[in-house]
Design a protein around this motif. Structure first.
Motif, PDB file in Angstrom:
ATOM      1  N   ALA A  67     -11.168  23.631  53.404  1.00  0.00           N
ATOM      2  CA  ALA A  67      -9.834  24.729  53.503  1.00  0.00           C
ATOM      3  C   ALA A  67      -9.614  25.475  52.461  1.00  0.00           C
ATOM      4  O   ALA A  67      -8.694  26.480  52.117  1.00  0.00           O
ATOM      5  CB  ALA A  67      -8.641  23.588  54.100  1.00  0.00           C
ATOM      6  N   THR A  68      -9.376  24.348  51.391  1.00  0.00           N
ATOM      7  CA  THR A  68      -8.217  24.786  50.359  1.00  0.00           C
ATOM      8  C   THR A  68      -9.025  26.160  49.362  1.00  0.00           C
ATOM      9  O   THR A  68      -8.520  27.491  49.361  1.00  0.00           O
ATOM     10  CB  THR A  68      -8.310  24.241  49.254  1.00  0.00           C
ATOM     11  N   LEU A  69     -10.694  25.720  49.619  1.00  0.00           N
ATOM     12  CA  LEU A  69     -11.789  26.237  48.813  1.00  0.00           C
ATOM     13  C   LEU A  69     -11.774  27.872  49.575  1.00  0.00           C
ATOM     14  O   LEU A  69     -12.082  28.575  49.295  1.00  0.00           O
ATOM     15  CB  LEU A  69     -12.793  25.978  48.307  1.00  0.00           C
TER      16      LEU A  69
ATOM     17  N   ASP B 235      -8.238  20.486  38.349  1.00  0.00           N
ATOM     18  CA  ASP B 235      -6.727  20.203  38.530  1.00  0.00           C
ATOM     19  C   ASP B 235      -6.072  20.369  39.728  1.00  0.00           C
ATOM     20  O   ASP B 235      -5.094  19.953  39.432  1.00  0.00           O
ATOM     21  CB  ASP B 235      -6.545  20.605  36.606  1.00  0.00           C
ATOM     22  N   HIS B 236      -6.381  21.654  39.881  1.00  0.00           N
ATOM     23  CA  HIS B 236      -5.387  22.426  41.019  1.00  0.00           C
ATOM     24  C   HIS B 236      -5.880  21.167  42.743  1.00  0.00           C
ATOM     25  O   HIS B 236      -5.401  20.755  43.036  1.00  0.00           O
ATOM     26  CB  HIS B 236      -6.032  23.513  41.283  1.00  0.00           C
ATOM     27  N   LEU B 237      -7.604  20.514  42.257  1.00  0.00           N
ATOM     28  CA  LEU B 237      -7.181  20.031  44.055  1.00  0.00           C
ATOM     29  C   LEU B 237      -7.227  18.534  43.581  1.00  0.00           C
ATOM     30  O   LEU B 237      -6.201  18.368  44.512  1.00  0.00           O
ATOM     31  CB  LEU B 237      -9.412  19.838  43.995  1.00  0.00           C
TER      32      LEU B 237
ATOM     33  N   VAL C 214     -10.807   8.616  41.416  1.00  0.00           N
ATOM     34  CA  VAL C 214     -10.834   9.089  42.840  1.00  0.00           C
ATOM     35  C   VAL C 214     -11.214  10.576  42.659  1.00  0.00           C
ATOM     36  O   VAL C 214     -12.421  11.054  43.299  1.00  0.00           O
ATOM     37  CB  VAL C 214      -9.646   8.835  43.716  1.00  0.00           C
ATOM     38  N   ARG C 215     -10.763  11.535  42.142  1.00  0.00           N
ATOM     39  CA  ARG C 215     -10.506  13.352  42.639  1.00  0.00           C
ATOM     40  C   ARG C 215     -11.975  13.710  41.599  1.00  0.00           C
ATOM     41  O   ARG C 215     -12.662  14.144  42.280  1.00  0.00           O
ATOM     42  CB  ARG C 215     -10.393  13.518  41.657  1.00  0.00           C
TER      43      ARG C 215
ATOM     44  N   VAL D  10      -0.615  26.409  44.359  1.00  0.00           N
ATOM     45  CA  VAL D  10      -0.521  25.108  44.479  1.00  0.00           C
ATOM     46  C   VAL D  10       1.006  24.721  44.000  1.00  0.00           C
ATOM     47  O   VAL D  10       1.621  24.476  44.096  1.00  0.00           O
ATOM     48  CB  VAL D  10      -1.167  24.792  42.213  1.00  0.00           C
ATOM     49  N   GLN D  11       1.647  26.198  42.930  1.00  0.00           N
ATOM     50  CA  GLN D  11       2.541  25.636  42.920  1.00  0.00           C
ATOM     51  C   GLN D  11       4.061  25.707  43.578  1.00  0.00           C
ATOM     52  O   GLN D  11       4.773  25.049  43.965  1.00  0.00           O
ATOM     53  CB  GLN D  11       3.065  26.430  41.131  1.00  0.00           C
ATOM     54  N   LEU D  12       3.180  26.474  44.958  1.00  0.00           N
ATOM     55  CA  LEU D  12       4.048  26.595  46.417  1.00  0.00           C
ATOM     56  C   LEU D  12       3.550  25.533  47.101  1.00  0.00           C
ATOM     57  O   LEU D  12       5.029  25.007  47.742  1.00  0.00           O
ATOM     58  CB  LEU D  12       3.585  28.173  47.045  1.00  0.00           C
TER      59      LEU D  12
END
Length: 310
Positions: free
Chosen positions: A75-77, A86-88, A104-105, A175-177
Motif C-alpha cells: 500500500a505504501t508503494l 530505509d523508508h520501508l 527482518v526488513r 515518512v517524516q509525517l
C-alpha cells in the motif's frame, strides 16, 4: 481518529533456537532477485509459457501467503510509487528491536521481491556502502495486480535518475509525517502524490503539486500542496508554477476539502531558499501569505509551527 498507517505485527519470525526457514517459492515462476525496474519482458516470465493459468496460480499462491505487513508495504508503494529500503524500514519495521529491524526488513523485502510483488533498481541511494537499506523499491507486476490497480499491467519505462530521486524526496516527506504522527506531534489524515493530487480549476488550468498532505492538531486541520524543488529547474519556470497557485486563490476557487491549501516549496540549499523566497516576495497578493519555502531538512518544523499558530 485512527492513525493513517498502522505498523503491523511481525509475520515471518522463528522460535528461539530454531532453524531459519527459507521463504517458500511460488509455483511456475522463474526467479530474478533484485531485478531492475523495466527489465525486459523475457526476464519477467510468469509461468512456463506465461499463460493465464500460470499467472492466476501465481497470484493465488502469493495472495494466500501475504501478511498484514506485506500488504502495508504494498500500500505504501502504491501511494508513493518509489521508496528506499530505509523508508520501508522506518514505516513498517519501527516496532522491532533496533538490531532486528534491518535483518527482518531484508528478509521480508527479499521474499516479496522473489515473489515478484516488489522490484528494485540496480542503483542504490548512498552507494554500495548503504547496503540493502539504499535499494529503491517499487511494485512489480504481481504487486500491481494484487492491489487491483488495473486488470492488465505493462512494465513502465525506466525513469531517469533525476525523476526517481525527486520521487524519493516526496516519499521522505511522507515518512517524516508518519513518524510525527507516531510521536504524537500531529496526525496525518491523508497524503497523496502525483498524479492523484493534481487539481484542475474551474478555468481548466491544471495545478500539478508533487503531493497533497492533510494534517491535524487538536481542533485544527491544515491542507498543504507541496512542491519539491531540487534546484534543477529555472526560477522563471518555478515562478509560473507558483503564479498558478496565486491565481487559484485570487479567483476564490476551492481545492480539496473545499479549502485553498497552503503551498510549501521544499529546497535543498540555503542559496536556493533565498532565491525562492525573493521570488515569493515579488508575487502578487496573496502569494507571500499563501506560499512558504523551507529547506528539506526543516519542512516538518514549518508544518508543526503553522499548525500551532492557526
Amino acid at each position: 481518529m485512527s492513525r493513517q498507517v498502522v505498523l503491523s505485527s511481525l509475520l515471518w519470525s522463528r522460535r528461539a533456537g530454531g532453524p531459519v526457514r527459507p521463504a517458500p517459492k511460488p509455483p511456475y515462476l522463474h526467479y530474478h532477485h533484485r531485478m531492475p525496474v523495466a527489465s525486459s519482458s523475457s526476464s519477467r516470465s510468469y509461468g512456463r509459457g506465461g499463460g493465464p493459468r500460470g499467472r492466476a496460480a501465481h497470484l493465488a499462491w502469493v495472495g494466500e501467503r501475504l501478511g498484514d505487513r506485506d500488504r502495508a508495504v504494498m500500500a505504501t508503494l502504491r501511494r508513493v510509487r518509489l521508496a528506499s529500503g530505509d523508508h520501508l524500514e522506518r514505516l513498517h519495521f519501527a516496532g522491532l528491536a533496533p538490531r532486528s529491524r534491518p535483518v527482518v526488513r531484508r528478509r521480508v523485502l527479499a521474499r516479496l521481491t522473489d515473489w515478484h510483488v516488489l522490484t528494485t533498481f540496480e542503483r542504490r541511494i548512498g552507494g554500495v556502502r548503504a547496503g540493502s537499506a539504499g535499494l529503491v523499491f517499487a511494485l512489480d507486476k504481481t504487486g500491481h495486480l494484487l492491489m487491483n490497480q488495473a486488470g492488465s499491467y505493462r512494465t513502465p519505462p525506466l525513469p531517469t535518475e533525476r525523476f526517481w530521486r525527486h520521487l524519493l524526496d516526496v516519499t521522505e516527506l511522507y515518512v517524516q509525517l508518519v513518524e510525527l504522527t507516531a510521536a504524537g506531534e500531529l496526525r496525518l489524515l491523508s497524503y497523496t502524490t502525483e498524479p492523484a493530487c493534481w487539481w484542475r480549476d474551474s478555468y481548466g488550468v491544471l495545478l500539478k503539486p508533487d503531493a497533497h498532505a492533510v494534517v491535524e492538531a487538536p481542533s485544527v486541520i491544515d491542507d498543504w500542496w507541496i512542491e519539491v524543488d531540487r534546484a534543477t529547474e529555472s526560477l522563471p519556470t518555478l515562478r509560473r508554477k507558483l503564479n498558478a497557485y496565486v491565481d487559484f486563490a485570487r479567483t476564490g476557487q476551492q481545492g480539496p476539502g473545499g479549502v485553498v491549501p497552503r503551498v510549501l516549496v521544499t529546497v535543498p540549499t540555503l542559496e536556493r531558499r533565498a532565491a525562492v523566497q525573493k521570488l515569493i516576495n515579488r508575487l502578487p497578493a496573496p502569494g507571500p501569505e499563501l506560499i512558504s519555502v523551507a529547506l528539506a531538512s526543516e519542512v516538518m518544523s514549518v508544518v508543526i509551527r503553522q499548525l500551532r499558530q492557526t
